[in-house]
Every structure is written in structure tokens, then in C-alpha cells.
Design a protein around this motif. Structure first.
Motif, short mmCIF file in Angstrom:
data_model
loop_
_atom_site.label_atom_id
_atom_site.label_comp_id
_atom_site.label_asym_id
_atom_site.label_seq_id
_atom_site.Cartn_x
_atom_site.Cartn_y
_atom_site.Cartn_z
N GLN A 1 -8.49 3.35 25.86
CA GLN A 1 -6.95 2.92 26.30
C GLN A 1 -6.87 1.42 25.20
N SER A 2 -7.79 0.87 24.21
CA SER A 2 -7.12 0.53 23.21
C SER A 2 -6.79 1.41 21.94
N GLN A 3 -7.42 2.04 21.89
CA GLN A 3 -7.14 3.46 21.00
C GLN A 3 -6.23 3.89 20.93
N LYS A 4 -5.26 3.84 22.15
CA LYS A 4 -4.31 5.29 22.22
C LYS A 4 -3.19 4.78 21.56
N ASP A 5 -2.12 3.64 21.62
CA ASP A 5 -1.43 3.71 21.83
C ASP A 5 -1.36 2.15 20.17
N ARG B 1 -0.83 10.73 14.14
CA ARG B 1 -1.16 11.59 15.88
C ARG B 1 -1.82 10.36 16.58
N GLU B 2 -2.05 10.72 17.62
CA GLU B 2 -3.37 9.88 17.93
C GLU B 2 -4.64 10.69 18.34
N PHE B 3 -6.06 10.00 18.63
CA PHE B 3 -6.74 10.88 18.72
C PHE B 3 -6.96 11.92 19.48
N ASP C 1 -17.85 10.16 21.27
CA ASP C 1 -18.51 11.39 21.26
C ASP C 1 -17.45 12.11 22.17
N ILE C 2 -16.45 11.60 22.68
CA ILE C 2 -15.74 11.75 23.76
C ILE C 2 -14.51 12.82 22.32
N ILE C 3 -14.17 12.07 21.41
CA ILE C 3 -13.17 12.85 20.29
C ILE C 3 -13.51 14.12 19.71
N SER C 4 -14.92 13.84 19.36
CA SER C 4 -15.14 15.37 18.74
C SER C 4 -16.25 16.01 19.28
N ILE D 1 -10.56 11.29 26.98
CA ILE D 1 -10.41 10.24 25.45
C ILE D 1 -9.45 9.76 25.82
N PHE D 2 -8.54 9.64 26.76
CA PHE D 2 -7.69 8.74 27.24
C PHE D 2 -8.57 7.36 27.71
#
Length: 677
Positions: free
Chosen positions: A627-631, A641-643, A408-411, A623-624
Motif C-alpha cells: 500500500q505504501s507504493q500504491k498512491d 501509471r501505478e505499478f 517479486d510480485i510486480i515482475s 501488488i495491492f
């Protein structure tokens, strides 16, 4: 290139099957090379020009395509049975053939198709690889086909990932000898990698290559990182059947689904024969077909610019597609295109039918202009005749479906925020737990926090402590053949739920409007999911009934027909079909967004929501929260690239495209296509 062409000719000349084809056709080397030249050809006057050097069948979707391929295989098996002969199949792994195998299983169970006369040889296997590993192609084939049909166990062969290194050359020779002793492959099923590999014949593979141990290309390993839980876990080597034994098959069918394969399909079908795209070697085979869905075919000339190869119907959609393509190709704003530009690029009949370039330009420009809105929920008390959304009701109930807890937040994070700020009642339905995308180290960190929290605050919970200790021990000693326990999956799911709630609070909706659906199809503990069931569809149907939305937003990224986004959409579509007769659905519009991987083509976009620099930054901060999906994210894929970086570049790219076409200049844009019942 001359060396490659010579190898191509030598392979054709001395290959038993293809030499027979050549002798019958009396082909010389120059004729062969001309057949694989890069120039378009036309059969007879009045017939369309073709740029394709491999017969390519385009289906509406992968399910229809897979059914046609499965039928061809079944017909061949039955034909061989009637002749009292074995049917020798070359089989592939990966996501592409899954539905083919599912159809063959269905035919076995429902139509009596027997596999007792089938002898199969698989293309490849990772090395090293234990056969019971969840990543093993041995296990894949057993789960996807062999365990569900009556093929004798002694009749299927796969490369071994457990051989001592010194034994591999002899094994590979023996593997090919077995095929040759049976008279060769009757049928070879192939997939294609994003870099053009077939089997594991990576770019640089020679046309005369044999079955062998190879080193995997980085892009291949990156593409597999999702399944392995990280690039560092993907084997660096594999055993693969070579190009020569593949070309020796009497019939070859290559499968490709989704837009991510579109570029390499065009290179393989329309480009030159080159070692840089090993699938292009198939141009030399007399009985090969590529079977693709519409997305994988989207870069083929006859699909991307059909007016360049044949007469087309110049309806509004085709005009919009052609004019935006012409503007992009010439790097000229739409309003600056001239009659000469149209004539020079095969669009003179468009001018003849629709008037001057000036009139066409104005029409397309206005259509694109009307897609832009800062009011995704509709602008109250405004004329909405040229707006993408209705003005009424002024305050809408909005339901955003998010396949994973961060889509939701990424797209559509900017649109999400805009809907909330403009006073709409926004709900988010997180369709899956997203637990397999949490790294083991992240889960361990949270479990240790929970244990330390209990200890520091003197909270006695021996059951929780025991559960966490067992989970920690499992994660530290897990093997590739094991999947996460239900308890570990629950911990990982809790992590992702917490991040999703944090995002909702950041955007400004109460967590009571965040709905965690935990659809059952997802909860397998592996990348391989179960088919959607009635239970999955019913969950979607119930949330739609509960919210009674005026707007639904759903992920429209269907690049992988077996991917979570596509499966989640299939459940939504089925639920909408069941609900469409209900009164509240008369006022419900459905908008599709895309993920961080791709964006809608400009001519497809029906609503574009602009974002200011401040809004782009706020979306990044949202998006930050994940956090489990960041690094070091588990499912990084080929894109390093990160999301948040992917999303920003995609959104800025969409805005830049509108700017290049001569429309207003914005910092970034999120784009949507309306899905109609």
C-alpha cells in the motif's frame, strides 16, 4: 525545418572552431545540409551502409565504456600538462558520468594523475537550489569528483542556484566569458535526457541559445522525481549552458546507458537535425562521439536490423531475431511470411543459406512455441526435451531474489503463484529494505498508529514514544540538505517488510520463507548508493548456500547501471561465481525477469508463463498489499501509471505479441531469459 537548417548553417559558419573546420573542408551550405540528411550513405562499394551521422562507439557495458572515456580525459590532461597549459573541461552530472568520475579518481590515487592544471565548468544547476542540498549539482560534483582529487577549489565553476533572479543574466554572460577567456572548452562531457536534452536545453531550444535560466520540461522533472522524493519537490527551473557554448568545445563526448535511452539515441544519431531533439544538433560538430552500452544502442539500425546494413552470420539467434522482426514489421503471422517478404526486406541471403521461407518459418515458430509453459518449475513425468525447464526434480527448491520488497510480485507475481500452487518450496530474498521509497507522510501515519496503539492498550514504552516523537519532529522540519535519520529509515523499512510478508501470505508461503537481507550498499538514506562490497556479496552467497536452490529467479532490468536492480544483480553474479564449484550448483538454473519498466524482446525470451484473467486479477491483488507504493508513490518516474497498471499492460503486451506472431492467444504472459554460468 528550413529555419532550423539555416540556423544550423549560420552557427557552423560563425563559430570560431567550426568555421576553421569549414574553411579547411571548403563546405557550402548545401553540403552541410546533405551531411545531416536523413538518407543512409555508404563510403565505398563493399563497405556497410551507415545510417549514423554521429560517430557512435558501442561497448559491452557502461563500465568498459566509462573506462575508455576516462582514459581519453586523462590523456588530454597529461598532454596539456606536458605543454604547460591548462586543460579546460566541461562536465556533466546525473548517473551517466558517475563511473567516468570514479575511474578518474582511481587514476589519481593509483596512477598519479594530477588535476592541478584542470579548470572545469559544469553544464547546469537547478534553480533555486542551495549548494549543500542533497539534490544540488554542487554537492554531486564534490562528492563524485572534486573532493577526491587535487583540483584547486578556485579552478572549478558551476552555475549558482542561489542568485537573485535579476542577477542571473549577468551571471550567465560572465560564465561564458570565463570560458572564452581561457580559449574555450578543450573537452565537453555530456549526458542525454530521455527527451533528447543536453545540459538542460530542453526540446525547443535553439541552436544559437546561450547560457540562461530555463523552465524544465515536465518529462525532465518527472524523470528526476525519484531523486527528489516526488514530482512536487522537483524545481521547475534551472540554469544551463546553451547549445552554442557546447558546440564551441573542441571535443564532445556524449554518454548513454540502458535501454531507456535507446530511442532517443537513435533519433539523435540517425534522425534529422531538429529542435525537438536538441542532441541532434551535435551532428553539426566535427569532433563528437556518442559512447553507449549495448542496451542504449539497441535501437540503432546496425544493431536492431544488422542485415539491413551489412552481411551477417545467419546463426540461430540471428535468424530468430530477423524473422520475428519481419513478422512484427509486416503484421503477419510467422507462418504466413513468404519468399517475397524476405527478399523485399533485405533477407534474401537468409533464404539462400537456409532454404525456403516455409522451412525457416516452421523452425522459428516451433522455437517460440517451445518457450511457452504453464509449468515454470518443470512438468513432472513429462517429456522435457522441448520444454524450457527440467521435469526433475519434480518438487524444486526455488529462490526468488527481489531487489525491492515488491519486485517479486510486480515482475513475476503470476509465476510466483504458479510455483507455489504446483508444490515447489519457494523462498523470497528481499535484497534491500526499500526504505527510501516510503513517503514521509506514510511513515508519520504508521508512527502515529504505533503511539495510539500503545496509549489505547496502556502499554508504557517511553523509549519508543520518545524515538517516534523525535522522528516526527525531524520529518516535519527536515531540509533538503538532510537525509533521513537511521530511526526513520528503520520505521520505513518496517513498513515495507510488513507489506512483503502480507504478499507472501497472500501467495501462500509461510513468512519464514521470506528472507530480508538488508544489503548494506543500499542503506545510505539517499538515492545515491554505496558500491557493493564483500559484505553484500557474502550475504547473497550465504542465502544461496542455505537454500541450495534448483531454481534462482533474479531481476534482469539493467536500464540504469547505478540503479538498485543492476547493483543487486552484480552482487548475485559475484556470489554465483564464488559458489559455482559447489555440488548443489550443478542442479541450479538461473532465470532473469524484468520489472514493470520494460520486457525482453521476443527473440530473447526463453520461458513465457501464460496467465488467465483470474490469475491477472490475483496478481493485481498481491501488488495491492504494498500500500505504501500504491498512491502517490515516491518513484513514479515519467510513467504516471501505478505499478499494477504497468505490470498488467506489459504482461498483456507480451501475450499480444505472441498472438500477433501466430501463436496461442493468452490473457497475459510473464517472460524470462536463462542466465548460464
Amino acid at each position: 525545418m528550413a529555419e532550423i537548417e539555416q540556423k544550423l548553417f549560420l552557427n557552423l559558419r560563425y563559430n570560431h572552431h567550426l568555421s576553421k573546420f569549414m574553411d579547411e573542408q571548403v563546405l557550402d551550405p548545401q553540403t552541410i545540409l546533405m551531411q545531416t540528411a536523413n538518407n543512409p550513405t555508404s563510403g565505398t562499394i563493399g563497405q556497410p551502409i551507415t545510417y549514423e551521422k554521429i560517430a557512435t562507439r558501442i561497448f559491452a557495458n557502461s563500465k568498459e565504456a566509462s573506462g575508455a572515456v576516462a582514459k581519453e580525459i586523462a590523456d588530454l590532461i597529461r598532454k596539456k600538462q606536458k605543454e604547460g597549459k591548462s586543460c579546460v573541461l566541461g562536465l556533466a552530472t546525473g548517473s551517466s558520468p558517475k563511473t567516468v568520475y570514479a575511474q578518474l579518481i582511481r587514476m589519481h590515487k593509483e596512477e598519479g594523475l594530477s588535476f592541478k592544471n584542470v579548470i572545469s565548468f559544469n553544464l547546469d544547476e537547478y534553480y533555486p537550489m542551495e549548494p549543500d542540498s542533497i539534490h544540488s549539482y554542487h554537492r554531486f560534483m564534490k562528492e563524485q569528483l572534486f573532493d577526491h582529487v587535487d583540483i584547486p577549489k578556485e579552478n572549478y565553476y558551476l552555475p549558482s542556484g542561489t542568485l537573485p533572479a535579476e542577477s542571473i543574466p549577468d551571471f550567465c554572460t560572465s560564465y561564458e566569458n570565463k570560458i572564452n577567456a581561457l580559449g574555450g572548452l578543450d573537452f565537453q562531457l555530456l549526458g542525454i535526457g530521455g527527451n533528447g536534452h543536453v545540459g538542460f536545453n530542453e526540446p525547443g531550444a535553439l541552436i544559437n541559445s546561450r547560457t540562461r535560466l530555463i523552465t524544465l520540461d515536465h518529462s525532465t522533472r518527472a524523470a528526476a522525481a525519484m531523486e527528489f522524493g516526488g514530482l512536487h519537490k522537483v524545481p521547475r527551473k534551472a540554469i544551463t549552458m546553451g547549445i552554442t557554448p557546447i558546440l564551441n568545445a573542441r571535443r564532445i563526448v556524449l554518454l548513454a546507458w540502458g535501454e531507456r535511452k535507446a530511442g532517443v539515441i537513435r533519433q539523435s544519431v540517425e534522425g534529422p537535425v531538429t529542435e525537438h531533439v536538441p542532441a541532434s544538433y551535435l551532428q553539426a560538430h566535427p569532433n563528437v562521439s556518442f559512447v553507449v552500452d549495448e542496451s542504449a544502442a539497441s535501437e540503432l539500425t546496425r544493431v536492431k536490423t544488422p542485415w539491413a546494413v551489412d552481411t551477417v552470420v545467419w546463426d540461430n539467434a540471428m535468424v530468430k531475431k530477423a524473422v520475428s522482426h519481419l513478422s512484427t514489421t509486416l503484421r503477419k503471422p510467422i507462418l504466413k511470411l513468404t519468399d517475397k517478404d524476405y527478399n523485399d526486406h533485405g533477407m534474401s541471403d537468409l533464404l539462400a543459406q537456409h532454404g525456403s521461407s516455409y522451412e525457416i518459418n516452421i523452425n522459428v515458430f516451433n522455437q517460440l512455441q517451445h518457450t511457452i509453459t504453464g509449468w515454470p518449475g518443470g512438468k513432472p513425468n513429462a517429456d522435457d526435451s522441448n520444454r524450457p525447464e527440467r521435469a526433475e526434480p519434480a518438487k524444486k527448491r526455488v529462490l526468488i531474489f527481489s531487489p525491492h520488497p515488491d519486485d517479486d510480485i510486480i515482475s513475476m507475481g503470476g509465476t510466483f503463484q504458479r510455483l507455489v500452487d504446483q508444490g515447489h518450496e519457494v523462498h523470497v530474498a528481499y535484497q534491500t529494505s526499500g526504505n527510501i521509497a516510503v513517503a514521509d507522510d506514510e511513515a508519520l501515519r504508521f508512527m502515529e498508529f504505533a503511539l495510539d496503539f500503545d496509549q489505547n492498550f496502556d502499554i508504557a514504552n517511553t523509549k519508543t514514544k520518545k524515538l517516534f516523537e523525535e522522528a516526527k519532529n525531524f520529518l516535519r522540519h527536515t531540509k533538503d540538505s538532510e537525509i533521513d535519520t537511521p530511526e526513520i529509515r528503520e520505521v520505513k523499512g518496517i513498513i515495507r517488510r510488513g507489506e512483503a510478508k502480507a504478499t507472501c501470505r497472500f501467495v501462500g508461503i509461510p513468512t519464514s520463507q521470506a528472507h530480508f537481507l538488508n544489503m548494506p550498499f543500499y542503506e545510505t538514506g539517499t538515492v545515491q548508493k554505496s558500491p557493493i562490497s564483500d559484505a553484500d556479496i557474502k550475504i547473497i552467497e550465504e542465502i544461496i548456500e542455505e537454500i541450495k536452490p534448483h531454481q534462482i529467479y533474479a531481476a534482469g532490468d539493467f536500464a540504469d547501471p547505478h540503479g538498485t536492480h543492476k547493483v543487486c544483480w552484480d552482487a548475485i553474479e559475484a556470489a554465483l561465481e564464488r559458489s559455482k564449484h559447489k555440488k548443489f550448483m550443478e542442479d541450479c538454473w538461473v532465470w532473469l525477469y524484468r520489472g514493470a519498466w520494460a520486457e525482453w524482446d521476443i527473440y530473447e525470451i526463453e520461458m513465457a508463463v501464460p496467465m488467465s484473467p483470474d490469475q491477472v486479477l490475483k496478481k493485481r491483488q498481491g501488488i495491492f498489499k504494498h500500500q505504501s507504493q500504491k498512491d502517490g508513490v515516491v518513484f513514479q518516474g515519467e510513467d504516471s501509471r501505478e505499478f499494477w497498471q504497468r505490470a498488467e499492460e506489459r504482461n498483456r503486451g507480451t501475450a499480444q505479441l505472441y498472438d500477433d506472431l501466430g501463436l496461442a492467444e493468452y490473457e497475459a504472459m510473464e517472460a524470462f531469459v536463462r542466465w548460464k554460468f
